[in-house]
Design a protein around this motif. Structure first.
Motif, short mmCIF file in Angstrom:
data_model
loop_
_atom_site.label_atom_id
_atom_site.label_comp_id
_atom_site.label_asym_id
_atom_site.label_seq_id
_atom_site.Cartn_x
_atom_site.Cartn_y
_atom_site.Cartn_z
N ALA A 158 0.81 -1.22 0.00
CA ALA A 158 0.00 0.00 0.00
C ALA A 158 0.84 1.27 0.00
O ALA A 158 0.34 2.36 0.30
CB ALA A 158 -0.99 0.02 1.15
N THR A 159 2.13 1.16 -0.35
CA THR A 159 2.95 2.35 -0.60
C THR A 159 2.28 3.19 -1.68
O THR A 159 1.71 2.67 -2.63
CB THR A 159 4.36 1.94 -1.07
OG1 THR A 159 5.03 1.26 -0.02
CG2 THR A 159 5.18 3.16 -1.47
N LYS A 160 2.37 4.51 -1.55
CA LYS A 160 1.84 5.40 -2.58
C LYS A 160 2.99 6.24 -3.14
O LYS A 160 3.76 6.83 -2.39
CB LYS A 160 0.74 6.31 -2.02
CG LYS A 160 -0.54 5.55 -1.66
CD LYS A 160 -1.61 6.49 -1.15
CE LYS A 160 -2.94 5.77 -0.96
NZ LYS A 160 -2.88 4.67 -0.01
N LEU A 161 3.09 6.25 -4.45
CA LEU A 161 4.10 7.03 -5.14
C LEU A 161 3.41 8.21 -5.80
O LEU A 161 2.69 8.05 -6.78
CB LEU A 161 4.83 6.17 -6.17
CG LEU A 161 5.96 6.84 -6.95
CD1 LEU A 161 7.07 7.30 -6.01
CD2 LEU A 161 6.52 5.88 -8.00
N ASP A 162 3.61 9.40 -5.26
CA ASP A 162 2.95 10.61 -5.74
C ASP A 162 3.84 11.28 -6.78
O ASP A 162 4.90 11.81 -6.46
CB ASP A 162 2.69 11.56 -4.57
CG ASP A 162 1.80 12.74 -4.96
OD1 ASP A 162 1.55 12.94 -6.16
OD2 ASP A 162 1.37 13.47 -4.04
N LEU A 163 3.39 11.26 -8.04
CA LEU A 163 4.14 11.86 -9.13
C LEU A 163 3.68 13.28 -9.45
O LEU A 163 4.22 13.92 -10.34
CB LEU A 163 4.05 10.98 -10.39
CG LEU A 163 4.64 9.58 -10.24
CD1 LEU A 163 4.46 8.80 -11.53
CD2 LEU A 163 6.11 9.63 -9.86
N GLY A 164 2.70 13.78 -8.70
CA GLY A 164 2.23 15.14 -8.91
C GLY A 164 1.26 15.26 -10.06
O GLY A 164 1.04 14.33 -10.83
#
Length: 252
Positions: A158-164
């Motif tokens: 459930a890691t979240k990678l926020d690329l904007g």
């Protein structure tokens, strides 16, 4: 069949291989790496996500890294613009070129399953296991260069990678095909990046992918979890994106 607009083809004159780029949606492109190995046309893909930051999913084997760099450039993204490399798993056809790619992609950091870290830093055991399993094909793919430890980010469930720019990738651990496998989900667009957790899809036909040490129970549990996401589109490492995601997941 591949979905999304086919929007570029060129030729790498060093290898005489076509480089094809497909637009899946405005934030996602599929790059056909097409390594210089007979019979590997439209088999190994890298996915390029573009928000305020940029990420590639899987880099392919070492022999395909020049094609990866060329494809990124043709897609309008300089190698130095890549912020993250996400590895669905560390088999040679998905990540054998990772150490080479890290050198070529400058600032990029590598996000992978925590169980992959030791093998990325010291790939010697992974390389020997690959030689034992794949034989001559491993030699055609090319050996594995190490990744500096400080470049690696361990992915947890459930890691979240926020690329904007509204592009948020959810990461789920999906073992079975490999103990260190993960999948990515763009909930906003309902696009699932399945790696090989959902098998191999060639020209629309799906088959399971079970290299040793394959775990059937974990594979089925991972597929059930992916079904729960209710994705509309599924993107395979091998190869392409399809609209009927849930139905395809149920075929495995």
């Amino acid at each position: 069949m591949l979905t999304g607009k086919y929007n570029y083809t060129t030729r790498n004159h060093d290898w005489s291989l076509a480089i094809e780029i497909y637009t899946v949606n405005p934030a996602l492109k599929l790059l056909n790496l097409q390594p210089p190995i007979p019979g590997y046309q439209k088999f190994i893909g890298t996915y390029l996500f573009s928000g305020a930051k940029k990420a590639v999913v899987d880099v392919g084997p070492k022999v395909a890294i020049p094609n990866l760099v060329n494809a990124l450039t043709q897609a309008g993204t300089g190698p130095e613009e890549i912020d993250y490399i996400v590895l669905t798993h560390i088999h040679l056809d998905h990540a054998g070129g990772i150490g080479t790619a890290v050198k070529a992609l400058g600032k990029a950091r590598v996000l992978a399953h925590g169980r992959a870290r030791a093998h990325l830093i010291d790939p010697s055991a992974l390389w020997q296991a690959s030689l034992k399993t794949l034989g001559d094909l491993a030699l055609k793919y090319g050996d594995i260069e190490p990744v500096p430890a400080e470049k690696i980010i361990d992915a947890s469930d459930a890691t979240k990678l926020d690329l904007g720019n509204g592009l948020l990738l959810e990461i789920y651990l999906t073992p079975g095909h490999a103990a260190h496998h993960l999948s990515l989900y763009d909930r906003e667009s309902a696009v699932l990046m399945a790696g090989e957790a959902a098998g191999v899809c060639i020209n629309g036909a799906i088959r399971p992918a079970f290299p040793p040490p394959f775990d059937l129970a974990e594979t089925l549990a991972s597929i059930d979890r992916l079904i729960e996401l209710k994705a509309r589109k599924i993107c395979y490492g091998h190869f392409g994106c399809y609209d009927d995601a849930t139905e395809r997941l149920k075929l495995i």
